[in-house]
Write an enzyme that holds these catalytic residues in place. Structure first.
Site, PDB file in Angstrom:
ATOM      1  N   LYS A 145      41.794  35.953  45.522  1.00  0.00           N
ATOM      2  CA  LYS A 145      40.564  35.507  44.856  1.00  0.00           C
ATOM      3  C   LYS A 145      39.422  36.503  45.078  1.00  0.00           C
ATOM      4  O   LYS A 145      38.468  36.528  44.323  1.00  0.00           O
ATOM      5  CB  LYS A 145      40.116  34.139  45.416  1.00  0.00           C
ATOM      6  N   GLY A 178      42.270  33.075  33.385  1.00  0.00           N
ATOM      7  CA  GLY A 178      41.066  33.512  34.098  1.00  0.00           C
ATOM      8  C   GLY A 178      40.747  34.988  33.925  1.00  0.00           C
ATOM      9  O   GLY A 178      41.632  35.821  33.754  1.00  0.00           O
ATOM     10  N   GLN A 211      45.576  27.833  25.909  1.00  0.00           N
ATOM     11  CA  GLN A 211      44.979  26.552  26.258  1.00  0.00           C
ATOM     12  C   GLN A 211      43.808  26.306  25.309  1.00  0.00           C
ATOM     13  O   GLN A 211      43.377  27.195  24.578  1.00  0.00           O
ATOM     14  CB  GLN A 211      44.571  26.500  27.729  1.00  0.00           C
TER      15      GLN A 211
END
Length: 492
Positions: A380, A100, A174
């Site tokens: 977050k 991320g 990924q």
């Protein structure tokens, strides 16, 4: 009609395959090889997406998990630790999900490189935790980072600085999947490039991709041949996700014929966690139920704290040989999450994603462990950042623990307004982080700044209306106060 739909699906699939081949022809040889593997995974996902219509869950079939399928952490802890815990540690690898970006907090580059405490980034804290384990127990626990095409380059540059730390660091990437035009169901990419007109054409397909990409990278086999049996997987921004020796020992002490292949750490839901995935019993398997899978009429029921009392922390302990077996048998059945997005130019696209925890139903003897809330400390937003930077937590060997000086172990509820969203703005608004040991609730809205050594206690609400500004003076003690209006403090 069914025949018509079948033909239509086949047409969509054929068109997609042709487009993907065209894209591959624009890549160089090395890139084409990696991308071909990625596209194989994408084709499977796209095929299933075309087949599935409507929710993948029949609400009436949902049952609460059986008592013994979710163990209380205290029961596992009560068993204690053996003398040779270091031999258990030598069979473990730690995987951090590092795909991320820090965009939601106004930062460029990987989120893991944001400073969160005493100039330490998420990655620094992770390396310190594992190094501490390795030196304390004379063990060799490697750190594995699952990067994405968004974070790989920047992360690898930073890894140089850990060369002399006592921890081996591996990385794998990924997959990179194409975003699909919502109307035509074709990729929006014009070539395999990731810049210019293609900047928004690709996405990393959620953390459920870990199984395939871990396997494809060759790292899974390498760790197995190094004698590793389990991985502890967690989000790199969850500062509570440290290696727990009691859970590790529980895994290692099971008889060989009843080996637990998957543990999901869950914790009690509060009002702040109503959207978190939960564990259910479904067709004789423990299964993760995400809010995206819930039929619309049942969303409120899903969010209720009474029916679904726990949620998934995404701290997972998974057997490496089991991942290998399921990948080779192509037996990993992960629900598809269809994530609609609107791009900057207004184009509607869809991203097909999967969640790592959804695989729980494919593993043998899977178990939930109800852990203390302290194992779930995600950062977050800047509101979360304020908590972890404050004196509510003390830092020891990379691990954050709630300060002994706080009388009750719950975390205060903090809501900072839009002026605090970006980390840079957030930092300029605090001369230093206020004392929050006795805080229950803080809401700040509008143009507000905090002087040095401010103390916040009980419930504090500070609201500067549009056009106003509030400067909380140095040394102020606010206890159960609402502050509104205009208060300027200027240097004379």
């Amino acid at each position: 009609m069914t025949e018509f739909h079948q033909k239509l699906r086949q047409q969509h699939e054929d068109s997609m395959h042709r487009e993907l081949e065209t894209l591959l022809n624009t890549a160089n040889k090395a890139e084409a090889e990696t991308s071909r593997k990625d596209f194989e995974g994408f084709k499977k996902l796209f095929h299933r997406f075309l087949q599935v219509k409507g929710p993948s869950i029949e609400w009436a079939k949902i049952n609460r998990p059986p008592e013994d399928s979710i163990q209380p952490y205290d029961r596992i802890r009560a068993k204690g630790l053996p003398e040779n815990i270091s031999s258990c540690l030598n069979k473990l690898a730690v995987v951090k999900l590092n795909g991320g970006l820090g965009t939601s907090m106004g930062c460029k580059g990987p989120k893991s490189l944001i400073s969160v405490r005493n100039e330490n980034t998420f990655l620094d804290l992770t390396v310190k935790q594992i190094e501490h384990l390795n030196t304390t127990y004379n063990a060799n626990v490697p750190l594995v980072l699952m990067n994405s095409f968004n974070t790989d380059e920047d992360t690898k540059k930073i890894l140089q600085k850990y060369k002399h730390h006592q921890v081996h660091i591996h990385t794998f990437n990924q997959s990179r999947y194409p975003r699909v035009n919502k109307e035509s169901l074709l990729p929006i990419a014009k070539s395999m490039g990731v810049s210019g007109e293609n900047a928004e054409a690709w996405y990393p397909p959620g953390h459920g991709d870990i199984y395939a990409s871990f396997h494809n990278s060759g790292l899974l086999d390498r760790l197995i041949s190094d004698g590793k049996e389990y991985v502890f997987v967690s989000n790199i921004d969850n500062l509570g996700a440290t290696v727990d020796l009691f859970i590790l020992q529980h895994l290692m002490s099971q008889p060989a014929d009843r080996r637990c292949e998957f543990i999901m750490e869950v914790t009690d839901k509060t009002r702040a966690d109503v959207k978190g995935g939960t564990l259910i019993q479904y067709e004789d398997h423990l299964r993760l139920l995400e809010i995206a899978q819930v039929p619309k009429p049942h969303v409120d029921e899903f969010k209720s704290v009474t029916k679904f009392k726990i949620f998934n922390t995404n701290n997972l302990w998974i057997s490496l040989p089991a991942i290998k077996r399921l990948q080779e048998q192509n037996a990993m059945d992960l629900e598809i999450i269809v994530n609609p997005k609107t791009l900057d130019g207004g184009l509607n696209v869809i991203q097909l994603e999967t969640a790592v925890g959804a695989a729980i139903k494919s593993f043998n003897n899977a178990l939930g462990v109800n852990v203390p809330r302290s194992r779930f400390l995600p950062v977050k937003t800047s509101s979360d950042l304020l908590l972890v930077m404050s004196n509510l937590y003390s830092l020891d060997a990379g691990s954050l623990t709630m300060s002994k000086k706080r009388e009750f172990p719950t975390t205060p509820h903090v809501k900072l307004g839009s002026s605090f969203t970006k980390v840079q703005d957030f930092l300029t608004r605090f001369e230093n982080i206020p004392d929050m040991l006795e805080l229950d609730h803080l809401t700040v809205s509008g143009d507000v700044t905090f002087g040095k050594n401010v103390s916040l206690k009980g419930t504090v609400i500070i609201i500067a209306n549009h056009g106003d500004r509030i400067d909380i003076p140095a040394g102020a003690v606010l206890e159960n106060k609402i502050v509104s209006g205009n208060l300027r403090i200027l240097d004379h």
